[in-house]
Design an enzyme around this catalytic site. Structure first.
Site, PDB file in Angstrom:
ATOM      1  N   TYR A 106       5.308 -12.843  62.009  1.00 18.68           N
ATOM      2  CA  TYR A 106       6.029 -13.914  61.304  1.00 18.68           C
ATOM      3  C   TYR A 106       5.668 -15.291  61.867  1.00 18.68           C
ATOM      4  CZ  TYR A 106       8.666 -10.021  59.389  1.00 18.68           C
ATOM      5  OH  TYR A 106       9.010  -8.861  58.744  1.00 18.68           O
ATOM      6  N   ASP A 168      12.134  -2.256  66.238  1.00 16.70           N
ATOM      7  CA  ASP A 168      11.044  -1.341  66.604  1.00 16.70           C
ATOM      8  C   ASP A 168      10.411  -1.686  67.946  1.00 16.70           C
ATOM      9  OD1 ASP A 168      11.063   0.566  64.650  1.00 16.70           O
ATOM     10  OD2 ASP A 168       9.799  -0.577  63.290  1.00 16.70           O
ATOM     11  N   HIS A 408      -1.264  -8.606  62.670  1.00 20.64           N
ATOM     12  CA  HIS A 408      -0.637  -8.201  61.415  1.00 20.64           C
ATOM     13  C   HIS A 408       0.267  -9.276  60.856  1.00 20.64           C
ATOM     14  CE1 HIS A 408       3.603  -7.209  62.374  1.00 20.64           C
ATOM     15  NE2 HIS A 408       3.119  -7.296  63.581  1.00 20.64           N
ATOM     16  N   TYR A 489      12.818 -11.044  52.368  1.00 19.73           N
ATOM     17  CA  TYR A 489      14.010 -11.217  53.228  1.00 19.73           C
ATOM     18  C   TYR A 489      13.681 -12.120  54.420  1.00 19.73           C
ATOM     19  CZ  TYR A 489      13.214  -8.403  57.514  1.00 19.73           C
ATOM     20  OH  TYR A 489      12.787  -7.946  58.737  1.00 19.73           O
ATOM     21  N   ARG A 490      12.394 -12.354  54.665  1.00 15.41           N
ATOM     22  CA  ARG A 490      11.955 -13.069  55.863  1.00 15.41           C
ATOM     23  C   ARG A 490      10.462 -13.270  55.685  1.00 15.41           C
ATOM     24  NH1 ARG A 490      12.395  -9.547  61.396  1.00 15.41           N
ATOM     25  NH2 ARG A 490      11.761 -11.091  62.910  1.00 15.41           N
TER      26      ARG A 490
HETATM   27  P1  FAD Z   1      11.541 -15.698  68.648  1.00 16.31           P
HETATM   28  O1  FAD Z   1      10.083 -15.719  68.430  1.00 16.31           O
HETATM   29  O2  FAD Z   1      12.059 -16.333  69.859  1.00 16.31           O
HETATM   30  O3  FAD Z   1      12.331 -16.315  67.427  1.00 16.31           O
HETATM   31  C1  FAD Z   1      11.976 -16.156  66.096  1.00 16.31           C
HETATM   32  C2  FAD Z   1      12.112 -17.495  65.391  1.00 16.31           C
HETATM   33  O4  FAD Z   1      13.493 -17.826  65.270  1.00 16.31           O
HETATM   34  C3  FAD Z   1      11.482 -18.654  66.148  1.00 16.31           C
HETATM   35  O5  FAD Z   1      10.158 -18.858  65.770  1.00 16.31           O
HETATM   36  C4  FAD Z   1      12.370 -19.822  65.796  1.00 16.31           C
HETATM   37  O6  FAD Z   1      11.912 -20.434  64.622  1.00 16.31           O
HETATM   38  C5  FAD Z   1      13.720 -19.197  65.565  1.00 16.31           C
HETATM   39  N1  FAD Z   1      14.533 -19.266  66.787  1.00 16.31           N
HETATM   40  C6  FAD Z   1      14.408 -18.473  67.869  1.00 16.31           C
HETATM   41  N2  FAD Z   1      15.339 -18.764  68.773  1.00 16.31           N
HETATM   42  C7  FAD Z   1      16.061 -19.769  68.279  1.00 16.31           C
HETATM   43  C8  FAD Z   1      17.173 -20.480  68.770  1.00 16.31           C
HETATM   44  N3  FAD Z   1      17.702 -20.169  69.945  1.00 16.31           N
HETATM   45  N4  FAD Z   1      17.694 -21.457  68.013  1.00 16.31           N
HETATM   46  C9  FAD Z   1      17.171 -21.737  66.794  1.00 16.31           C
HETATM   47  N5  FAD Z   1      16.113 -21.085  66.277  1.00 16.31           N
HETATM   48  C10 FAD Z   1      15.558 -20.113  67.008  1.00 16.31           C
HETATM   49  N6  FAD Z   1      11.351  -7.347  63.731  1.00 16.31           N
HETATM   50  C11 FAD Z   1      12.502  -6.766  63.367  1.00 16.31           C
HETATM   51  O7  FAD Z   1      13.485  -7.465  63.116  1.00 16.31           O
HETATM   52  N7  FAD Z   1      12.625  -5.424  63.281  1.00 16.31           N
HETATM   53  C12 FAD Z   1      11.599  -4.597  63.556  1.00 16.31           C
HETATM   54  O8  FAD Z   1      11.744  -3.390  63.494  1.00 16.31           O
HETATM   55  C13 FAD Z   1      10.357  -5.175  63.930  1.00 16.31           C
HETATM   56  N8  FAD Z   1       9.285  -4.409  64.188  1.00 16.31           N
HETATM   57  C14 FAD Z   1       8.123  -4.971  64.585  1.00 16.31           C
HETATM   58  C15 FAD Z   1       7.027  -4.141  64.850  1.00 16.31           C
HETATM   59  C16 FAD Z   1       5.826  -4.685  65.282  1.00 16.31           C
HETATM   60  C17 FAD Z   1       4.665  -3.767  65.590  1.00 16.31           C
HETATM   61  C18 FAD Z   1       5.720  -6.075  65.466  1.00 16.31           C
HETATM   62  C19 FAD Z   1       4.460  -6.695  66.046  1.00 16.31           C
HETATM   63  C20 FAD Z   1       6.785  -6.912  65.168  1.00 16.31           C
HETATM   64  C21 FAD Z   1       7.998  -6.365  64.713  1.00 16.31           C
HETATM   65  N9  FAD Z   1       9.101  -7.179  64.409  1.00 16.31           N
HETATM   66  C22 FAD Z   1      10.277  -6.591  64.019  1.00 16.31           C
HETATM   67  C23 FAD Z   1       8.998  -8.640  64.457  1.00 16.31           C
HETATM   68  C24 FAD Z   1       9.294  -9.258  65.844  1.00 16.31           C
HETATM   69  O9  FAD Z   1       8.569  -8.611  66.866  1.00 16.31           O
HETATM   70  C25 FAD Z   1      10.764  -9.206  66.237  1.00 16.31           C
HETATM   71  O10 FAD Z   1      11.598  -9.617  65.193  1.00 16.31           O
HETATM   72  C26 FAD Z   1      11.051 -10.039  67.494  1.00 16.31           C
HETATM   73  O11 FAD Z   1      12.300  -9.683  68.007  1.00 16.31           O
HETATM   74  C27 FAD Z   1      11.059 -11.534  67.218  1.00 16.31           C
HETATM   75  O12 FAD Z   1      10.681 -12.215  68.380  1.00 16.31           O
HETATM   76  P2  FAD Z   1      11.702 -12.932  69.351  1.00 16.31           P
HETATM   77  O13 FAD Z   1      12.917 -12.094  69.407  1.00 16.31           O
HETATM   78  O14 FAD Z   1      10.990 -13.241  70.611  1.00 16.31           O
HETATM   79  O15 FAD Z   1      12.085 -14.217  68.514  1.00 16.31           O
END
Ligand code: FAD
Length: 546
Positions: A106, A168, A408, A489-490
């Protein structure tokens, strides 16, 4: 991998001169301490999931230089975040908050506007402020990952009582995943629905607490999400209206046991009947978690072997008979669809639900309940079992190895849980994948009254041609789906304008309201301009949309 820089370094935010930028950075160093500010003036370093960069998207689908930060700042407290926001207003430098920056698929850690200063909350703000074994709640800062909360619950001896719902991959931030409305796979899988209470720094620097948190001395911030008056939390998810510095989350009680199961279905066209069977079971909570119905190509890819292991040419689709042959040799056996589910509660409660599922699923000719008792320990099924019972995992990353330099990006439309909708979405995505020569990895994730089709496009990020094909395929699918009434949804940073544009009812009334809110809350337009298609007035209509 180190990526040499090909444009000016650091990447300056548009409209900020090199001199003004140096002055602004010097000011920021004085405010936060020089050691907490890093200018991004060297080669970009890609890493892997656990050692990911916070300067750009390590799975970029555009040119590496497109979504790149000029600097990264590491606040250590809510007051530091306020100071950063006020600094950004003073110098008119765009900032982009991340919790941990593992939003792979994303946009990773990348800012939408080149040259933004990334506010990396996760490095220093990583406290678990509360875990309540009585109320089954917790309060966390942005740097708390699913792994960290899970481990702390175990360390406090509460592991047999409290479960954390995990996506995941467990390395992400609980706040980051939740504000992006991510999903996990226990009955508490809708993270946004299960959070309670936010602390938010607004784009002008004030701090608010939502829900009961607004009442001084309250004792129910994590127990009752609404408080009094408008429910404002929603505007801080998938938006650019504030920086979340604390969040309450509800925790699932250990249900007294769980049992995961796996059914396979032979034919592609079983999809429609199966989805019709799933809907009433899911709404009645016989199927209790956000289970996954995965396609055979993904079953083969998640074994972690590159596609060249099965089929030598690097272009074109791997033929279906080769995929089926590979599946037949795996413990799961040949299939087109694999349903991974979990049932919860003591054995006698589980038995009733399992019998109902069995009777319903086996109505489909060729359906098979797979005996998983002899599966080896590193079989994917056990990863699904851990995730569905609140234990973080990383196995899911393995399908990224399908192609070299595997990256991806996801297509994830929402639809009713109906056979006809599943078939329509499946058909349009399959056709577009074939046109663009991309192997097709669909999985249906069934919520309570809707489902997300998650299609992961795996591409080689070093190939301009593969990246272009993946992006074109995505753009086509988003438009095709919207014409049939399905919305995402995202989405990834690169598609945010397009996806926001599909939510256009009544002459774009919703976006107009978002823009009104944006201009009121962020008059200088410094916070994450363009995120989720919301552009502040300083940027709007000046060619930033893509
Ligand atoms: P961040 O990268 O920190 O945040 C995501 C975005 O939210 C940021 O870019 C920013 O714009 C905003 N943000 C973050 N923190 C704040 C804040 N404090 N205040 C305001 N805005 C903010 N996702 C799922 O949900 N479910 C899954 O099952 C899933 N499976 C995955 C499988 C694979 C193989 C991969 C590679 C990815 C997958 N993902 C999945 C996507 C992703 O890995 C996760 O959602 C992950 O938890 C998001 O990264 P993060 O928690 O570090 O968020």
């Amino acid at each position: 991998t180190a990526i040499p820089r090909r444009r000016e370094v650091p990447a300056l935010p548009q409209g900020v001169t090199a001199e003004a930028f140096q002055t602004a950075i010097a000011d920021l160093r004085t405010l936060l301490g020089a050691e907490h500010v890093e200018v991004v003036d060297k080669a970009l370093q890609d890493g892997w999931y656990m050692e990911h960069p916070n300067t750009h998207d390590m799975m970029t689908i555009l040119d590496d230089e497109e979504f790149v930060a000029s600097a990264v700042v590491y606040p250590g407290s809510t007051e530091d975040v306020q100071a950063v926001v006020r600094w950004a207003n003073k110098h008119l430098v765009p900032i982009f908050p991340i919790s941990m920056g593992r939003n792979l698929g994303y946009g990773g850690a990348a800012p939408r506007v080149r040259g933004s200063v990334v506010v990396d909350l996760g490095r220093r703000m990583r406290q678990i402020l509360d875990i309540s074994g009585d109320d089954f709640t917790c309060l966390v800062e942005p740097g708390v990952s699913f792994y960290a909360l899970h481990d702390e619950i175990q360390a406090r001896g509460l592991g047999d009582q409290l479960w954390v719902d995990v996506p995941d991959l467990g390395g992400g931030s609980i706040i980051g995943n939740t504000v992006d409305r991510g999903v996990g796979y226990t009955p508490y899988g809708d993270h946004w629905a299960t959070h309670s209470g936010l602390e938010v720094v607004l784009p002008t620097g004030e701090v608010v607490r939502t829900g009961m948190g607004a009442l001084p001395g309250n004792n129910t911030w994590q127990a009752f999400p609404y408080g009094f008056g408008p429910f404002s939390d929603g505007i801080f998810s998938q938006s650019n209206f504030g920086i979340v510095t604390k969040m309450g989350m509800t925790l699932m009680p250990n249900p007294g046991g769980h049992e995961s199961f796996l059914y396979t279905f032979q034919k592609e066209e079983d999809l429609a009947q199966l989805i019709e069977i799933i809907r009433p079971l899911r709404i009645r909570n016989i199927l209790e978690n956000v289970a996954q119905l995965r396609h055979v190509t993904q079953s083969v890819a998640v074994r972690g072997l590159p596609r060249t292991n099965f089929y030598e040419p690097i272009d074109g689709l791997v033929p279906e008979d080769i995929i089926h042959e590979a599946a037949a040799k795996s413990p799961t056996g040949d299939h087109t669809w694999a349903y991974y589910g979990t049932t919860y509660g003591p054995p006698e409660v589980r038995a009733l639900k399992l019998a109902a599922v069995d009777a319903a699923f086996l109505k489909i000719p060729g359906a098979r309940k797979v005996d998983t008792s002899t599966f080896p320990a590193d079989e994917y099924f056990w990863s699904r079992d851990r995730i569905a019972s609140g234990t973080p995992d990383l196995h899911e990353l393995r399908w990224c190895q399908w192609v070299p330099n595997g990256s991806h990006i996801a297509f994830s439309p929402v639809s009713p849980i109906r056979g006809a909708d599943a078939t329509a979405l499946y058909a349009l995505a399959k056709q577009r994948h074939a046109e663009h020569g991309i192997d097709f990895f669909p999985a249906f994730c069934v919520g309570l009254r809707e489902m997300h089709l998650i299609v992961e496009i795996v591409f080689d990020r070093t190939s301009a041609q593969k990246k272009a094909a993946a992006l074109a395929c995505l753009r086509d699918m988003v438009d095709d789906a919207a014409k049939l009434g399905y919305g995402e949804y995202r989405t990834h940073l690169v598609l945010m304008d397009q996806v926001a544009g599909t939510y256009s009812w009544n002459d774009g009334a919703l976006m107009k309201m978002h823009e009104t809110l944006k201009d009121a809350l962020d008059p200088n337009g410094i916070l994450a301009p363009g995120r989720c298609g919301i552009w502040p007035k300083r940027y709007r209509g000046r060619g930033w949309e893509m």
